[in-house]
Design a protein around this motif. Structure first.
Motif, PDB file in Angstrom:
ATOM      1  N   VAL A  99     -52.162  82.885 -56.736  1.00 12.14           N
ATOM      2  CA  VAL A  99     -53.392  82.168 -57.091  1.00 12.14           C
ATOM      3  C   VAL A  99     -53.958  81.368 -55.920  1.00 12.14           C
ATOM      4  O   VAL A  99     -55.029  80.795 -56.019  1.00 12.14           O
ATOM      5  CB  VAL A  99     -53.168  81.248 -58.309  1.00 12.14           C
ATOM      6  N   GLY A 100     -53.211  81.340 -54.814  1.00  5.18           N
ATOM      7  CA  GLY A 100     -53.674  80.623 -53.636  1.00  5.18           C
ATOM      8  C   GLY A 100     -52.787  80.900 -52.446  1.00  5.18           C
ATOM      9  O   GLY A 100     -51.690  81.438 -52.582  1.00  5.18           O
ATOM     10  N   PHE A 101     -53.302  80.540 -51.264  1.00  2.00           N
ATOM     11  CA  PHE A 101     -52.511  80.684 -50.048  1.00  2.00           C
ATOM     12  C   PHE A 101     -53.020  79.715 -48.996  1.00  2.00           C
ATOM     13  O   PHE A 101     -54.145  79.214 -49.071  1.00  2.00           O
ATOM     14  CB  PHE A 101     -52.559  82.123 -49.506  1.00  2.00           C
ATOM     15  N   ALA A 102     -52.168  79.446 -48.034  1.00  2.00           N
ATOM     16  CA  ALA A 102     -52.542  78.657 -46.861  1.00  2.00           C
ATOM     17  C   ALA A 102     -51.827  79.260 -45.666  1.00  2.00           C
ATOM     18  O   ALA A 102     -50.708  79.768 -45.796  1.00  2.00           O
ATOM     19  CB  ALA A 102     -52.154  77.191 -47.034  1.00  2.00           C
ATOM     20  N   ALA A 103     -52.486  79.201 -44.515  1.00  2.00           N
ATOM     21  CA  ALA A 103     -51.917  79.773 -43.293  1.00  2.00           C
ATOM     22  C   ALA A 103     -52.203  78.852 -42.123  1.00  2.00           C
ATOM     23  O   ALA A 103     -53.274  78.239 -42.043  1.00  2.00           O
ATOM     24  CB  ALA A 103     -52.511  81.160 -43.042  1.00  2.00           C
ATOM     25  N   GLY A 104     -51.259  78.781 -41.218  1.00  2.00           N
ATOM     26  CA  GLY A 104     -51.437  77.963 -40.029  1.00  2.00           C
ATOM     27  C   GLY A 104     -50.546  78.437 -38.904  1.00  2.00           C
ATOM     28  O   GLY A 104     -49.752  79.364 -39.061  1.00  2.00           O
ATOM     29  N   GLY A 105     -50.708  77.778 -37.764  1.00  2.62           N
ATOM     30  CA  GLY A 105     -49.919  78.125 -36.593  1.00  2.62           C
ATOM     31  C   GLY A 105     -50.474  77.393 -35.387  1.00  2.62           C
ATOM     32  O   GLY A 105     -51.131  76.354 -35.525  1.00  2.62           O
ATOM     33  N   PRO A 106     -50.290  77.966 -34.205  1.00  2.00           N
ATOM     34  CA  PRO A 106     -50.826  77.335 -33.003  1.00  2.00           C
ATOM     35  C   PRO A 106     -52.356  77.292 -33.040  1.00  2.00           C
ATOM     36  O   PRO A 106     -52.999  78.202 -33.570  1.00  2.00           O
ATOM     37  CB  PRO A 106     -50.356  78.254 -31.873  1.00  2.00           C
ATOM     38  N   GLU A 107     -52.922  76.261 -32.478  1.00  5.83           N
ATOM     39  CA  GLU A 107     -54.382  76.099 -32.429  1.00  5.83           C
ATOM     40  C   GLU A 107     -54.971  77.298 -31.690  1.00  5.83           C
ATOM     41  O   GLU A 107     -54.446  77.729 -30.674  1.00  5.83           O
ATOM     42  CB  GLU A 107     -54.701  74.771 -31.715  1.00  5.83           C
ATOM     43  N   GLN A 108     -56.092  77.833 -32.218  1.00  4.66           N
ATOM     44  CA  GLN A 108     -56.646  79.091 -31.714  1.00  4.66           C
ATOM     45  C   GLN A 108     -57.935  78.969 -30.903  1.00  4.66           C
ATOM     46  O   GLN A 108     -58.415  79.975 -30.390  1.00  4.66           O
ATOM     47  CB  GLN A 108     -56.952  80.034 -32.891  1.00  4.66           C
ATOM     48  N   THR A 109     -58.510  77.777 -30.828  1.00  6.01           N
ATOM     49  CA  THR A 109     -59.828  77.692 -30.183  1.00  6.01           C
ATOM     50  C   THR A 109     -59.781  77.075 -28.795  1.00  6.01           C
ATOM     51  O   THR A 109     -60.811  76.713 -28.253  1.00  6.01           O
ATOM     52  CB  THR A 109     -60.812  76.892 -31.065  1.00  6.01           C
ATOM     53  N   ASN A 110     -58.590  76.946 -28.244  1.00  6.34           N
ATOM     54  CA  ASN A 110     -58.408  76.373 -26.908  1.00  6.34           C
ATOM     55  C   ASN A 110     -58.904  74.937 -26.807  1.00  6.34           C
ATOM     56  O   ASN A 110     -59.411  74.508 -25.782  1.00  6.34           O
ATOM     57  CB  ASN A 110     -59.067  77.252 -25.839  1.00  6.34           C
ATOM     58  N   HIS A 111     -58.782  74.211 -27.885  1.00  4.98           N
ATOM     59  CA  HIS A 111     -59.096  72.784 -27.890  1.00  4.98           C
ATOM     60  C   HIS A 111     -58.040  72.122 -27.009  1.00  4.98           C
ATOM     61  O   HIS A 111     -56.847  72.290 -27.244  1.00  4.98           O
ATOM     62  CB  HIS A 111     -59.028  72.253 -29.329  1.00  4.98           C
ATOM     63  N   LEU A 112     -58.459  71.406 -26.014  1.00  2.22           N
ATOM     64  CA  LEU A 112     -57.553  70.946 -24.967  1.00  2.22           C
ATOM     65  C   LEU A 112     -56.334  70.159 -25.442  1.00  2.22           C
ATOM     66  O   LEU A 112     -55.251  70.343 -24.924  1.00  2.22           O
ATOM     67  CB  LEU A 112     -58.320  70.109 -23.934  1.00  2.22           C
ATOM     68  N   HIS A 113     -56.498  69.273 -26.397  1.00  2.03           N
ATOM     69  CA  HIS A 113     -55.370  68.425 -26.758  1.00  2.03           C
ATOM     70  C   HIS A 113     -54.797  68.686 -28.145  1.00  2.03           C
ATOM     71  O   HIS A 113     -53.916  67.991 -28.596  1.00  2.03           O
ATOM     72  CB  HIS A 113     -55.751  66.944 -26.615  1.00  2.03           C
ATOM     73  N   ILE A 114     -55.282  69.711 -28.843  1.00  2.08           N
ATOM     74  CA  ILE A 114     -54.788  70.012 -30.189  1.00  2.08           C
ATOM     75  C   ILE A 114     -53.777  71.151 -30.117  1.00  2.08           C
ATOM     76  O   ILE A 114     -54.004  72.153 -29.458  1.00  2.08           O
ATOM     77  CB  ILE A 114     -55.947  70.392 -31.147  1.00  2.08           C
ATOM     78  N   GLN A 115     -52.664  70.998 -30.819  1.00  2.00           N
ATOM     79  CA  GLN A 115     -51.603  72.013 -30.772  1.00  2.00           C
ATOM     80  C   GLN A 115     -51.514  72.873 -32.023  1.00  2.00           C
ATOM     81  O   GLN A 115     -51.282  74.068 -31.939  1.00  2.00           O
ATOM     82  CB  GLN A 115     -50.252  71.325 -30.552  1.00  2.00           C
ATOM     83  N   GLY A 116     -51.667  72.262 -33.208  1.00  2.00           N
ATOM     84  CA  GLY A 116     -51.498  72.995 -34.460  1.00  2.00           C
ATOM     85  C   GLY A 116     -52.814  73.157 -35.191  1.00  2.00           C
ATOM     86  O   GLY A 116     -53.740  72.365 -35.022  1.00  2.00           O
ATOM     87  N   GLU A 117     -52.889  74.202 -36.005  1.00  2.00           N
ATOM     88  CA  GLU A 117     -54.107  74.465 -36.775  1.00  2.00           C
ATOM     89  C   GLU A 117     -53.751  75.041 -38.134  1.00  2.00           C
ATOM     90  O   GLU A 117     -52.846  75.879 -38.247  1.00  2.00           O
ATOM     91  CB  GLU A 117     -54.997  75.460 -36.013  1.00  2.00           C
ATOM     92  N   VAL A 118     -54.454  74.582 -39.156  1.00  2.65           N
ATOM     93  CA  VAL A 118     -54.420  75.254 -40.451  1.00  2.65           C
ATOM     94  C   VAL A 118     -55.614  76.202 -40.425  1.00  2.65           C
ATOM     95  O   VAL A 118     -56.760  75.772 -40.321  1.00  2.65           O
ATOM     96  CB  VAL A 118     -54.499  74.261 -41.627  1.00  2.65           C
ATOM     97  N   TYR A 119     -55.323  77.499 -40.459  1.00  6.24           N
ATOM     98  CA  TYR A 119     -56.367  78.511 -40.328  1.00  6.24           C
ATOM     99  C   TYR A 119     -57.137  78.723 -41.623  1.00  6.24           C
ATOM    100  O   TYR A 119     -58.321  79.029 -41.599  1.00  6.24           O
ATOM    101  CB  TYR A 119     -55.768  79.864 -39.929  1.00  6.24           C
ATOM    102  N   ALA A 120     -56.442  78.625 -42.734  1.00  9.32           N
ATOM    103  CA  ALA A 120     -57.070  78.935 -44.027  1.00  9.32           C
ATOM    104  C   ALA A 120     -56.284  78.289 -45.147  1.00  9.32           C
ATOM    105  O   ALA A 120     -55.062  78.188 -45.080  1.00  9.32           O
ATOM    106  CB  ALA A 120     -57.095  80.457 -44.236  1.00  9.32           C
ATOM    107  N   ILE A 121     -57.021  77.856 -46.157  1.00  8.21           N
ATOM    108  CA  ILE A 121     -56.408  77.444 -47.418  1.00  8.21           C
ATOM    109  C   ILE A 121     -57.405  77.793 -48.514  1.00  8.21           C
ATOM    110  O   ILE A 121     -58.547  77.324 -48.491  1.00  8.21           O
ATOM    111  CB  ILE A 121     -55.991  75.956 -47.454  1.00  8.21           C
ATOM    112  N   TYR A 122     -56.995  78.654 -49.418  1.00  7.20           N
ATOM    113  CA  TYR A 122     -57.877  79.121 -50.479  1.00  7.20           C
ATOM    114  C   TYR A 122     -57.115  79.218 -51.795  1.00  7.20           C
ATOM    115  O   TYR A 122     -55.954  79.631 -51.819  1.00  7.20           O
ATOM    116  CB  TYR A 122     -58.473  80.492 -50.144  1.00  7.20           C
TER     117      TYR A 122
END
Length: 173
Positions: free
Chosen positions: A69-92
């Motif tokens: 009924v739902g999911f969430a996904a994350g991992g290393p930051e993907q947009t080359n933001h200089l100081h950000i390391q982690g990212e939540v890519y999706a949560i639905y």
């Protein structure tokens, strides 16, 4: 409700939730023709690839009948933001399962894994017109970046909600 790490056996369920949640969340934001054209087989192929390569932390929510009924996904930051390391890519979540704290449980699972992988901070991108943006604000996220993306042939504004210390979001989860 069970929250667990996604496997390849979950691809059809994840793809189904992805399509249905986009159709409900982005109605009036993205063209109906685009939302109606979302294809299960295409999403299944994307998620098969994502589970193998992109989303190092993907979790699903299953109801009592074993239906995703739902999911969430994350991992290393993907947009080359200089100081950000982690990212939540999706949560639905399917619309009928929203506002039941399932999203909080999914976020916690992803963020816990990102903490284990020693990501110090976090970003989540959302369409500026997304009616669910308050979820990130309630978790203490503040807008740290904005960008324009092209989706369905139109340009849309996206905002990046950030947490300078990833542990700050865990206090809210």
């Amino acid at each position: 409700m069970q929250i667990r790490k996604a496997t390849e056996n979950d691809i059809t369920g994840i793809a189904h939730v992805h399509i249905k949640s986009w159709q409900s969340t982005y109605k009036g934001i993205l063209p109906d023709s685009y939302l109606n054209s979302l294809n299960l087989e295409t999403r299944k192929k994307n998620w098969s690839r994502n589970l193998k390569m992109l989303h190092s932390a993907t979790y699903i929510a299953e109801n009592g009948d074993g239906k995703i009924v739902g999911f969430a996904a994350g991992g290393p930051e993907q947009t080359n933001h200089l100081h950000i390391q982690g990212e939540v890519y999706a949560i639905y979540l399917l619309k009928e399962y929203q506002r039941q704290e399932i999203g909080i449980k999914l976020m916690k699972a992803v963020v816990d894994e990102l903490v284990q992988k020693q990501h110090a901070n976090l970003i989540i991108w959302a369409l500026k017109d997304n009616p669910s943006r308050g979820f990130y604000e309630a978790l203490g996220g503040r807008i740290i970046s904005e960008k324009t993306v092209k989706m369905a042939g139109i340009e849309l504004a996206e905002v990046g909600y950030g947490w300078e210390n990833i542990l700050d979001i865990l206090v809210k989860l």
